[in-house]
Design a protein around this motif. Structure first.
Motif, PDB file in Angstrom:
ATOM      1  N   CYS A  23       0.976  -1.195  -0.090  1.00 17.27           N
ATOM      2  CA  CYS A  23      -0.033  -0.041   0.048  1.00 17.27           C
ATOM      3  C   CYS A  23       0.857   1.092   0.041  1.00 17.27           C
ATOM      4  O   CYS A  23       0.556   2.230  -0.733  1.00 17.27           O
ATOM      5  CB  CYS A  23      -0.922   0.088   1.212  1.00 17.27           C
ATOM      6  N   GLN A  36      -6.163   6.989 -11.347  1.00 14.39           N
ATOM      7  CA  GLN A  36      -7.456   7.452 -10.785  1.00 14.39           C
ATOM      8  C   GLN A  36      -7.444   7.789  -9.291  1.00 14.39           C
ATOM      9  O   GLN A  36      -6.929   7.136  -8.615  1.00 14.39           O
ATOM     10  CB  GLN A  36      -8.578   6.502 -11.149  1.00 14.39           C
ATOM     11  N   TRP A  37      -8.484   8.446  -8.739  1.00 14.99           N
ATOM     12  CA  TRP A  37      -8.509   9.141  -7.377  1.00 14.99           C
ATOM     13  C   TRP A  37      -8.897   7.801  -6.501  1.00 14.99           C
ATOM     14  O   TRP A  37      -8.334   7.840  -5.279  1.00 14.99           O
ATOM     15  CB  TRP A  37      -9.521  10.099  -7.311  1.00 14.99           C
ATOM     16  N   TYR A  38      -9.694   6.812  -7.092  1.00 19.98           N
ATOM     17  CA  TYR A  38     -10.059   5.884  -6.023  1.00 19.98           C
ATOM     18  C   TYR A  38      -9.052   4.794  -5.702  1.00 19.98           C
ATOM     19  O   TYR A  38      -9.314   3.864  -4.569  1.00 19.98           O
ATOM     20  CB  TYR A  38     -11.333   5.276  -6.713  1.00 19.98           C
ATOM     21  N   TRP A  39      -8.105   4.703  -6.750  1.00 12.77           N
ATOM     22  CA  TRP A  39      -6.977   3.997  -6.328  1.00 12.77           C
ATOM     23  C   TRP A  39      -6.343   4.434  -4.879  1.00 12.77           C
ATOM     24  O   TRP A  39      -5.853   3.580  -4.145  1.00 12.77           O
ATOM     25  CB  TRP A  39      -5.915   3.623  -7.543  1.00 12.77           C
ATOM     26  N   THR A  40      -5.955   5.579  -4.957  1.00 12.62           N
ATOM     27  CA  THR A  40      -5.309   6.294  -3.869  1.00 12.62           C
ATOM     28  C   THR A  40      -6.115   6.079  -2.569  1.00 12.62           C
ATOM     29  O   THR A  40      -5.486   6.002  -1.769  1.00 12.62           O
ATOM     30  CB  THR A  40      -5.167   7.740  -4.107  1.00 12.62           C
ATOM     31  N   VAL A  41      -7.555   6.420  -2.796  1.00 12.22           N
ATOM     32  CA  VAL A  41      -8.297   6.042  -1.445  1.00 12.22           C
ATOM     33  C   VAL A  41      -8.214   4.711  -1.122  1.00 12.22           C
ATOM     34  O   VAL A  41      -8.377   4.479  -0.062  1.00 12.22           O
ATOM     35  CB  VAL A  41      -9.713   6.451  -2.007  1.00 12.22           C
ATOM     36  N   GLY A  42      -8.335   3.731  -2.025  1.00 11.99           N
ATOM     37  CA  GLY A  42      -8.289   2.295  -1.994  1.00 11.99           C
ATOM     38  C   GLY A  42      -7.055   1.922  -1.042  1.00 11.99           C
ATOM     39  O   GLY A  42      -6.962   1.326  -0.254  1.00 11.99           O
ATOM     40  N   HIS A  43      -5.777   2.564  -1.501  1.00 16.01           N
ATOM     41  CA  HIS A  43      -4.535   2.416  -0.980  1.00 16.01           C
ATOM     42  C   HIS A  43      -4.588   2.709   0.605  1.00 16.01           C
ATOM     43  O   HIS A  43      -4.154   2.012   1.429  1.00 16.01           O
ATOM     44  CB  HIS A  43      -3.428   2.745  -1.478  1.00 16.01           C
ATOM     45  N   VAL A  45      -7.236   3.504   2.558  1.00 14.56           N
ATOM     46  CA  VAL A  45      -8.358   2.636   3.371  1.00 14.56           C
ATOM     47  C   VAL A  45      -7.371   1.262   3.971  1.00 14.56           C
ATOM     48  O   VAL A  45      -7.566   1.034   4.953  1.00 14.56           O
ATOM     49  CB  VAL A  45      -9.368   2.331   2.748  1.00 14.56           C
ATOM     50  N   VAL A  46      -6.868   0.603   2.698  1.00 17.89           N
ATOM     51  CA  VAL A  46      -6.143  -0.574   3.118  1.00 17.89           C
ATOM     52  C   VAL A  46      -5.122  -0.658   4.182  1.00 17.89           C
ATOM     53  O   VAL A  46      -4.985  -1.388   4.957  1.00 17.89           O
ATOM     54  CB  VAL A  46      -5.842  -1.597   1.925  1.00 17.89           C
TER      55      VAL A  46
END
Length: 67
Positions: A23, A36-43, A45-46
């Motif tokens: 991560c 994309q922004w959601y990859w950053t948010v996913g990293h 969160v994990v």
């Protein structure tokens, strides 16, 4: 039984540490404008989940070691 529990907790700690490291690696490369922004948010969160779970496993490891 205690030895087996310590080994399993150690293995769990190892896998969670690897997940957290990946991560962090992902976050270091998230500055690329093509990401994309959601990859950053996913990293993020994990990574937070990994830190929380590492804390729980560490507490279990200490409690098992003392008993």
């Amino acid at each position: 039984m205690k030895t087996m529990m310590l080994i399993l907790l150690g293995v769990r700690m190892l896998f969670l540490s690897f997940a957290g490291a990946f991560c962090i690696f992902g976050l270091l490369h998230a500055a690329d404008p093509k990401v994309q922004w959601y990859w950053t948010v996913g990293h993020v969160v994990v990574l937070v989940a990994c830190v929380f779970l590492i804390g729980r496993v560490w507490a279990s490891l200490k409690a098992t070691w003392k008993s």
